[in-house]
Design a protein around this motif. Structure first.
Motif, PDB file in Angstrom:
ATOM      1  N   ASN A  18       0.815  -1.216   0.000  1.00  0.00           N
ATOM      2  CA  ASN A  18       0.000   0.000   0.000  1.00  0.00           C
ATOM      3  C   ASN A  18       0.846   1.263   0.000  1.00  0.00           C
ATOM      4  O   ASN A  18       0.444   2.295  -0.535  1.00  0.00           O
ATOM      5  N   ARG A  19       2.037   1.182   0.611  1.00  0.00           N
ATOM      6  CA  ARG A  19       2.884   2.380   0.674  1.00  0.00           C
ATOM      7  C   ARG A  19       3.314   2.829  -0.713  1.00  0.00           C
ATOM      8  O   ARG A  19       3.425   4.022  -0.983  1.00  0.00           O
ATOM      9  N   THR A  20       3.555   1.861  -1.626  1.00  0.00           N
ATOM     10  CA  THR A  20       3.969   2.205  -2.978  1.00  0.00           C
ATOM     11  C   THR A  20       2.860   2.973  -3.690  1.00  0.00           C
ATOM     12  O   THR A  20       3.103   4.013  -4.302  1.00  0.00           O
ATOM     13  N   LYS A  21       1.659   2.461  -3.584  1.00  0.00           N
ATOM     14  CA  LYS A  21       0.523   3.140  -4.188  1.00  0.00           C
ATOM     15  C   LYS A  21       0.262   4.478  -3.504  1.00  0.00           C
ATOM     16  O   LYS A  21      -0.136   5.450  -4.137  1.00  0.00           O
ATOM     17  N   GLY A  22       0.525   4.503  -2.181  1.00  0.00           N
ATOM     18  CA  GLY A  22       0.324   5.743  -1.434  1.00  0.00           C
ATOM     19  C   GLY A  22       1.258   6.852  -1.885  1.00  0.00           C
ATOM     20  O   GLY A  22       0.851   8.007  -2.017  1.00  0.00           O
ATOM     21  N   PHE A  23       2.517   6.503  -2.136  1.00  0.00           N
ATOM     22  CA  PHE A  23       3.477   7.509  -2.597  1.00  0.00           C
ATOM     23  C   PHE A  23       3.130   7.996  -4.003  1.00  0.00           C
ATOM     24  O   PHE A  23       3.297   9.177  -4.314  1.00  0.00           O
ATOM     25  N   LEU A  24       2.671   7.096  -4.851  1.00  0.00           N
ATOM     26  CA  LEU A  24       2.238   7.509  -6.188  1.00  0.00           C
ATOM     27  C   LEU A  24       1.032   8.444  -6.093  1.00  0.00           C
ATOM     28  O   LEU A  24       0.918   9.411  -6.850  1.00  0.00           O
ATOM     29  N   LEU A  25       0.144   8.148  -5.155  1.00  0.00           N
ATOM     30  CA  LEU A  25      -1.025   9.005  -4.954  1.00  0.00           C
ATOM     31  C   LEU A  25      -0.598  10.376  -4.437  1.00  0.00           C
ATOM     32  O   LEU A  25      -1.140  11.408  -4.848  1.00  0.00           O
ATOM     33  N   LEU A  26       0.415  10.394  -3.566  1.00  0.00           N
ATOM     34  CA  LEU A  26       0.935  11.671  -3.060  1.00  0.00           C
ATOM     35  C   LEU A  26       1.544  12.499  -4.186  1.00  0.00           C
ATOM     36  O   LEU A  26       1.445  13.732  -4.175  1.00  0.00           O
ATOM     37  N   ALA A  27       2.169  11.814  -5.153  1.00  0.00           N
ATOM     38  CA  ALA A  27       2.786  12.515  -6.283  1.00  0.00           C
ATOM     39  C   ALA A  27       1.747  13.233  -7.131  1.00  0.00           C
ATOM     40  O   ALA A  27       2.077  14.139  -7.900  1.00  0.00           O
ATOM     41  N   ILE A  28       0.499  12.838  -6.976  1.00  0.00           N
ATOM     42  CA  ILE A  28      -0.592  13.496  -7.700  1.00  0.00           C
ATOM     43  C   ILE A  28      -1.338  14.474  -6.802  1.00  0.00           C
ATOM     44  O   ILE A  28      -1.603  15.619  -7.177  1.00  0.00           O
ATOM     45  N   LEU A  29      -1.654  14.032  -5.579  1.00  0.00           N
ATOM     46  CA  LEU A  29      -2.481  14.836  -4.687  1.00  0.00           C
ATOM     47  C   LEU A  29      -1.760  16.083  -4.165  1.00  0.00           C
ATOM     48  O   LEU A  29      -2.355  17.166  -4.116  1.00  0.00           O
ATOM     49  N   SER A  60      12.565  14.862   1.256  1.00  0.00           N
ATOM     50  CA  SER A  60      11.964  14.006   2.278  1.00  0.00           C
ATOM     51  C   SER A  60      11.243  12.771   1.752  1.00  0.00           C
ATOM     52  O   SER A  60      11.553  11.645   2.154  1.00  0.00           O
ATOM     53  N   LEU A  61      10.302  12.950   0.846  1.00  0.00           N
ATOM     54  CA  LEU A  61       9.417  11.847   0.479  1.00  0.00           C
ATOM     55  C   LEU A  61      10.104  10.753  -0.340  1.00  0.00           C
ATOM     56  O   LEU A  61       9.880   9.560  -0.104  1.00  0.00           O
ATOM     57  N   LEU A  62      10.938  11.127  -1.287  1.00  0.00           N
ATOM     58  CA  LEU A  62      11.622  10.113  -2.090  1.00  0.00           C
ATOM     59  C   LEU A  62      12.625   9.306  -1.261  1.00  0.00           C
ATOM     60  O   LEU A  62      12.653   8.069  -1.364  1.00  0.00           O
ATOM     61  N   PRO A  63      13.465   9.951  -0.432  1.00  0.00           N
ATOM     62  CA  PRO A  63      14.324   9.145   0.439  1.00  0.00           C
ATOM     63  C   PRO A  63      13.529   8.221   1.348  1.00  0.00           C
ATOM     64  O   PRO A  63      13.918   7.070   1.569  1.00  0.00           O
ATOM     65  N   LEU A  64      12.396   8.711   1.869  1.00  0.00           N
ATOM     66  CA  LEU A  64      11.575   7.873   2.738  1.00  0.00           C
ATOM     67  C   LEU A  64      11.037   6.665   1.976  1.00  0.00           C
ATOM     68  O   LEU A  64      11.014   5.541   2.502  1.00  0.00           O
ATOM     69  N   LEU A  65      10.607   6.872   0.740  1.00  0.00           N
ATOM     70  CA  LEU A  65      10.140   5.765  -0.091  1.00  0.00           C
ATOM     71  C   LEU A  65      11.242   4.726  -0.277  1.00  0.00           C
ATOM     72  O   LEU A  65      11.004   3.519  -0.160  1.00  0.00           O
ATOM     73  N   LEU A  66      12.454   5.194  -0.553  1.00  0.00           N
ATOM     74  CA  LEU A  66      13.572   4.273  -0.750  1.00  0.00           C
ATOM     75  C   LEU A  66      13.903   3.530   0.535  1.00  0.00           C
ATOM     76  O   LEU A  66      14.193   2.322   0.504  1.00  0.00           O
ATOM     77  N   PHE A  67      13.872   4.220   1.665  1.00  0.00           N
ATOM     78  CA  PHE A  67      14.155   3.574   2.947  1.00  0.00           C
ATOM     79  C   PHE A  67      13.143   2.469   3.233  1.00  0.00           C
ATOM     80  O   PHE A  67      13.511   1.369   3.639  1.00  0.00           O
ATOM     81  N   MET A  68      11.885   2.768   3.000  1.00  0.00           N
ATOM     82  CA  MET A  68      10.826   1.796   3.268  1.00  0.00           C
ATOM     83  C   MET A  68      10.909   0.615   2.308  1.00  0.00           C
ATOM     84  O   MET A  68      10.740  -0.542   2.711  1.00  0.00           O
ATOM     85  N   SER A  69      11.175   0.904   1.044  1.00  0.00           N
ATOM     86  CA  SER A  69      11.252  -0.163   0.042  1.00  0.00           C
ATOM     87  C   SER A  69      12.451  -1.070   0.289  1.00  0.00           C
ATOM     88  O   SER A  69      12.346  -2.303   0.216  1.00  0.00           O
ATOM     89  N   ALA A  70      13.606  -0.469   0.593  1.00  0.00           N
ATOM     90  CA  ALA A  70      14.811  -1.264   0.835  1.00  0.00           C
ATOM     91  C   ALA A  70      14.678  -2.108   2.091  1.00  0.00           C
ATOM     92  O   ALA A  70      15.056  -3.285   2.095  1.00  0.00           O
ATOM     93  N   SER A  71      14.159  -1.515   3.151  1.00  0.00           N
ATOM     94  CA  SER A  71      14.022  -2.262   4.404  1.00  0.00           C
ATOM     95  C   SER A  71      13.039  -3.413   4.264  1.00  0.00           C
ATOM     96  O   SER A  71      13.263  -4.500   4.810  1.00  0.00           O
ATOM     97  N   GLU A  72      11.964  -3.210   3.509  1.00  0.00           N
ATOM     98  CA  GLU A  72      10.981  -4.273   3.332  1.00  0.00           C
ATOM     99  C   GLU A  72      11.471  -5.339   2.355  1.00  0.00           C
ATOM    100  O   GLU A  72      11.261  -6.546   2.577  1.00  0.00           O
TER     101      GLU A  72
END
Length: 242
Positions: A18-29, A60-72
């Motif tokens: 869900n976080r992946t879709k959430g970040f894509l949604l943030l890129a629009i919203l 902030s948001l892109l590094p956070l996405l990478l941190f979450m994706s790499a850790s998972e």
């Protein structure tokens, strides 16, 4: 080829979160909300919308996405024992590692692309948003922004190899990033060598920007970070006990 199939598999696994879709949604919203506020307040900053959003996301948001994706993708799969399933296939650990990194890279590129297209379209709707003459600068900035952010992604992948739980890896990555961002205020010389200080590297490509020599030197530094962290990550991944 097996590695292509594995990349598609890793990409699908990332997309299911869900976080992946959430970040894509943030890129629009977020651009939509920002454009609405600019339009409502008649600030006339439409031409700056793509750069304003790029600054926010790269900081902030892109590094956070990478941190979450790499850790998972690494630590999280070790904790859930799902990483073993990928290793029973006739594919080397190095290729499994490469597939996971490639999937993270793909989503980073997609998110930047969605953000760029969304902000360009919305920028035309906001007063002062006629930036046809600066369109090349916008595209150049977004392409340039990809490089340092991906280098940070490689660092996060390396850090993930030291943890068997995604929560520990994620917290450590955030603490390292926050410390690296604050350190140059105390020790300015650190900013030259810290990859975390280059999140706004794209600014050097806008307009007259920096000299070719400066751009080349910083690019070589980021490339070196990518090579070293990727190589170290592969070595640790191949030695990891599952």
């Amino acid at each position: 080829m097996m590695i292509i199939a594995n990349i598609l598999n890793e990409t699908e696994k990332l997309w299911k979160h869900n976080r992946t879709k959430g970040f894509l949604l943030l890129a629009i919203l977020l651009p939509v909300i920002s454009a609405f506020l600019l339009l409502h307040n008649n600030l006339g900053l439409g031409s700056n919308l793509p750069m304003l959003m790029l600054r926010l996301f790269t900081f902030s948001l892109l590094p956070l996405l990478l941190f979450m994706s790499a850790s998972e993708s690494f630590s999280g799969e070790v904790a859930s024992n799902t990483l073993k399933l990928g290793l029973v296939r006739p594919i080397t650990r190095a290729k499994v590692f490469a597939s996971k990194v490639a999937a993270i890279t793909i989503f980073l590129a997609i998110l930047l692309g969605v953000l760029m297209i969304t902000t360009i379209i919305l920028g035309w709707l906001v007063p002062g948003g006629n930036f046809a003459s600066g369109l090349l600068d916008i595209i150049t900035a977004y392409v340039a922004a990809f490089i340092p952010i991906m280098a940070i992604g490689f660092v996060s992948v390396l850090i993930a190899q030291f943890f068997n739980k995604s929560s520990g890896a994620l917290v450590t990555m955030i603490l390292i990033y926050a410390t690296a961002k604050l350190a140059p205020f105390i020790f300015p010389v650190i900013s030259v060598w810290s990859i975390f200080s280059y999140t706004n590297w794209y600014v050097l490509w806008i307009g007259n920007g920096a000299s070719f020599a400066k751009l080349a030197n910083s690019f070589i530094l980021m490339l070196s970070y990518c090579i070293m962290t990727y190589s170290a990550g592969v070595i640790l991944f191949e030695k990891k006990q599952l």
